[in-house]
Motif scaffolding. Sequence first.
Motif, mmCIF file in Angstrom:
data_model
loop_
_atom_site.group_PDB
_atom_site.id
_atom_site.type_symbol
_atom_site.label_atom_id
_atom_site.label_comp_id
_atom_site.label_asym_id
_atom_site.label_seq_id
_atom_site.Cartn_x
_atom_site.Cartn_y
_atom_site.Cartn_z
ATOM 1 N N SER A 494 0.853 -1.196 0.000
ATOM 2 C CA SER A 494 0.000 0.000 0.000
ATOM 3 C C SER A 494 0.884 1.239 0.000
ATOM 4 O O SER A 494 2.044 1.182 0.392
ATOM 5 C CB SER A 494 -0.904 -0.013 1.230
ATOM 6 N N GLY A 495 0.338 2.358 -0.420
ATOM 7 C CA GLY A 495 1.126 3.594 -0.447
ATOM 8 C C GLY A 495 1.136 4.179 -1.851
ATOM 9 O O GLY A 495 1.184 3.441 -2.839
ATOM 10 N N LEU A 496 1.102 5.523 -1.923
ATOM 11 C CA LEU A 496 0.991 6.172 -3.234
ATOM 12 C C LEU A 496 2.192 5.886 -4.120
ATOM 13 O O LEU A 496 2.074 5.880 -5.342
ATOM 14 C CB LEU A 496 0.840 7.688 -3.052
ATOM 15 N N GLU A 497 3.373 5.671 -3.509
ATOM 16 C CA GLU A 497 4.548 5.457 -4.363
ATOM 17 C C GLU A 497 4.378 4.214 -5.234
ATOM 18 O O GLU A 497 5.002 4.108 -6.287
ATOM 19 C CB GLU A 497 5.833 5.401 -3.521
ATOM 20 N N TRP A 498 3.525 3.284 -4.805
ATOM 21 C CA TRP A 498 3.326 2.061 -5.581
ATOM 22 C C TRP A 498 2.221 2.218 -6.617
ATOM 23 O O TRP A 498 1.907 1.288 -7.343
ATOM 24 C CB TRP A 498 3.014 0.883 -4.648
ATOM 25 N N GLU A 499 1.589 3.395 -6.667
ATOM 26 C CA GLU A 499 0.495 3.596 -7.617
ATOM 27 C C GLU A 499 0.950 4.297 -8.879
ATOM 28 O O GLU A 499 0.143 4.757 -9.671
ATOM 29 C CB GLU A 499 -0.635 4.385 -6.945
ATOM 30 N N THR A 500 2.270 4.448 -9.028
ATOM 31 C CA THR A 500 2.774 5.037 -10.262
ATOM 32 C C THR A 500 3.763 4.048 -10.871
ATOM 33 O O THR A 500 4.119 3.064 -10.241
ATOM 34 C CB THR A 500 3.429 6.404 -9.990
ATOM 35 N N SER A 501 4.171 4.314 -12.117
ATOM 36 C CA SER A 501 5.012 3.314 -12.772
ATOM 37 C C SER A 501 6.387 3.228 -12.115
ATOM 38 O O SER A 501 6.778 4.087 -11.340
ATOM 39 C CB SER A 501 5.162 3.685 -14.249
ATOM 40 N N SER A 502 7.114 2.157 -12.400
ATOM 41 C CA SER A 502 8.479 1.983 -11.876
ATOM 42 C C SER A 502 9.428 1.884 -13.057
ATOM 43 O O SER A 502 9.253 0.994 -13.871
ATOM 44 C CB SER A 502 8.627 0.681 -11.089
ATOM 45 N N PRO A 503 10.416 2.732 -13.148
ATOM 46 C CA PRO A 503 10.649 3.948 -12.373
ATOM 47 C C PRO A 503 9.591 4.999 -12.680
ATOM 48 O O PRO A 503 9.082 5.039 -13.800
ATOM 49 C CB PRO A 503 12.036 4.401 -12.838
ATOM 50 N N PRO A 504 9.293 5.868 -11.701
ATOM 51 C CA PRO A 504 8.224 6.849 -11.883
ATOM 52 C C PRO A 504 8.584 7.884 -12.941
ATOM 53 O O PRO A 504 9.758 8.124 -13.203
ATOM 54 C CB PRO A 504 8.128 7.532 -10.511
ATOM 55 N N PRO A 505 7.566 8.501 -13.552
ATOM 56 C CA PRO A 505 7.858 9.582 -14.504
ATOM 57 C C PRO A 505 8.429 10.801 -13.786
ATOM 58 O O PRO A 505 8.352 10.882 -12.556
ATOM 59 C CB PRO A 505 6.489 9.910 -15.101
ATOM 60 N N THR A 506 8.989 11.737 -14.547
ATOM 61 C CA THR A 506 9.686 12.871 -13.938
ATOM 62 C C THR A 506 8.855 13.579 -12.878
ATOM 63 O O THR A 506 9.345 13.912 -11.816
ATOM 64 C CB THR A 506 10.105 13.867 -15.035
ATOM 65 N N HIS A 507 7.582 13.806 -13.153
ATOM 66 C CA HIS A 507 6.775 14.485 -12.134
ATOM 67 C C HIS A 507 5.906 13.531 -11.335
ATOM 68 O O HIS A 507 4.862 13.906 -10.792
ATOM 69 C CB HIS A 507 5.984 15.627 -12.750
ATOM 70 N N ASN A 508 6.349 12.305 -11.267
ATOM 71 C CA ASN A 508 5.822 11.297 -10.341
ATOM 72 C C ASN A 508 4.481 10.687 -10.709
ATOM 73 O O ASN A 508 4.346 9.471 -10.714
ATOM 74 C CB ASN A 508 5.724 11.841 -8.913
#
Length: 540
Positions: A494-508
């Motif tokens: 859980s957690g927002l960091e896991w709701e974006t791609s890996s690696p995250p885009p420049t503005h997250n």
Amino acid sequence: MGYLGADYTIKSWLLTTDHKRIGLLYMISITVFFLLGGAAATLLRLELMTPRGDVFGSPDDYNRSFTIHGVFMVFFFLIPGVPAVLGNFLIPLMIGARDLAFPRLNLMSWYIYMIGGLFTLYALVAGGVDTGWTFYTPYSTMFSNTQVIAAALGIFIVGFSSILTALNFIVTIHTMRAPGMTWLRLPLFIWAHYATSLIIVLGTPVLAITIILVAVERLFKVGIFDPAYGGDPLLFQHLFWFYSHPAVYIMILPSFGVISEIVTAFARKKIFGYSFMAGALLAIAVLGFLVWGHHMFVSSQSMYAGMIFSVLSFLVAVPSGIKVFNWTATLYKGSVSFKTPMLYALGFIGLFTIGGLTGLVLSTMATDVHVHDTYFVVAHFHYIMVGGMVMAYLGGLHFWWPKITGRMYSEFWGALSALTVFIGFNLTFFPQFLLGYIGMPRRYYEYPEEYQVLNVMSSAGASVLAVGYMMPLIYLMISLKVGKIAGPNPWAASGLEWETSSPPPTHNFLDTKIVTSGPYDYELQEFADMQREVQEQGIV
Ligand code: HEM
Ligand SMILES: [Cu+2]
């Protein structure tokens, strides 16, 4: 496209204002200082294998070596470690922000860190420093003829990097949380960095002032600390420890945040006692400022002051105990999986507990008089700092590695490194408790023969530990090329960091995140489904 692939030029890295790239710049820099500090430690352990002084040409060189070991490790690795690398990378991601509040200030902080590092490196090559990382006066101001000023200037400068980073974190956490991310929905990692930042902002200026006073006394022979000139040597110890005791919490609180994230994710359970966990972090931050005198029980400080410092030190054990109990309660009846980050986290809990309990031995005046300035102290702080901070840093690095790089590392090598580090660590530092207890003082390069067996055990352990630390350096690099593609959320965490791609885009994030519930909702069906999915895909 991920932040790593946004641009490949060196310039794009050196002028980046992306908090994720700055986190990686710090990762490389602190690793270099860790290796340099480790090289010095290797020399110390080689010297201590025999009772006679044989590796170093003179005791002065031994002094130089433990000083540079302490200075690099404390000021350039332990203090910046978790916040500057993982904190930088994760704070905006975890609260749903596009970056830190002041991205350019963030880049400047890294440059300040590097400039401070260069001054300290200069001190090393220009003859070294022999005062110990504690720079006690009047030795450091009047007698030592080594590079005290250059080293102190380096530490002075790197302090500003801490202060600016901490201010950046505080403002970011106050003003840039996603809609719905209320204070009581913040991940504990964020609370931990918030508490740490408060200590940094309040404590570091005291260190800066102390360093200036040392420089003034050394350069202009103004009596501040030296009784021969009308100064007071205890004043230095008060000022130094007023910063440096809180500084040990600067080193360990961010790690508490890391461990909380890992323990819930791999126990698949909500953290036990969330508000107590957040409250304990703040309580430690406050109480940590009130106990510095426990470093000075034998300094001729008044006995009544000592009694008060002793009792206050016991009080810090209460919030620390809450943390350990609540992690344990989170594990209880959880469906625990023993992946690499979890192995490091379990190691942390055990070793930190030993470090903390022996701290109580040291904050009891009667026992401290017996073990003060012996290897017992060396063992104690290494259990906290290496058993604590380094284990948490490595655990966190493995946990978020897929997020940082988009790749999985080899689970086999990960587990093996965690095990090697744990065994090597205990073999290195447990004998030092015994050595201190039977009377071996610290900072000596020769010793009576009856101490040799335990010293040889310790040096043997140090080589195992070194192997354990080198392994991740290798297989993590290899994973960049051959690791499995991780996907956004390989741990089903859980957690927002896991709701974006890996690696995250420049503005997250590509969209604005809206938060509707607290952290760690692992009992929800959606997390069970997510976990089944990643298992079926064979990612972990
Ligand atoms: C991994 C992170 C480590 C950190 C953060 C760390 C930190 C420190 C600090 C702060 C000191 C105090 C310096 C002083 O006495 O003024 C110290 C001393 C020392 N450490 Fe470490 N250390 C680490 C690893 C190691 C390792 C792996 C070894 C052994 C190979 C080691 C061996 C020593 C020795 C021998 C001393 C000097 C003790 C004395 O003579 O008083 N350390 N360390
Ligand atoms: Cu202390």
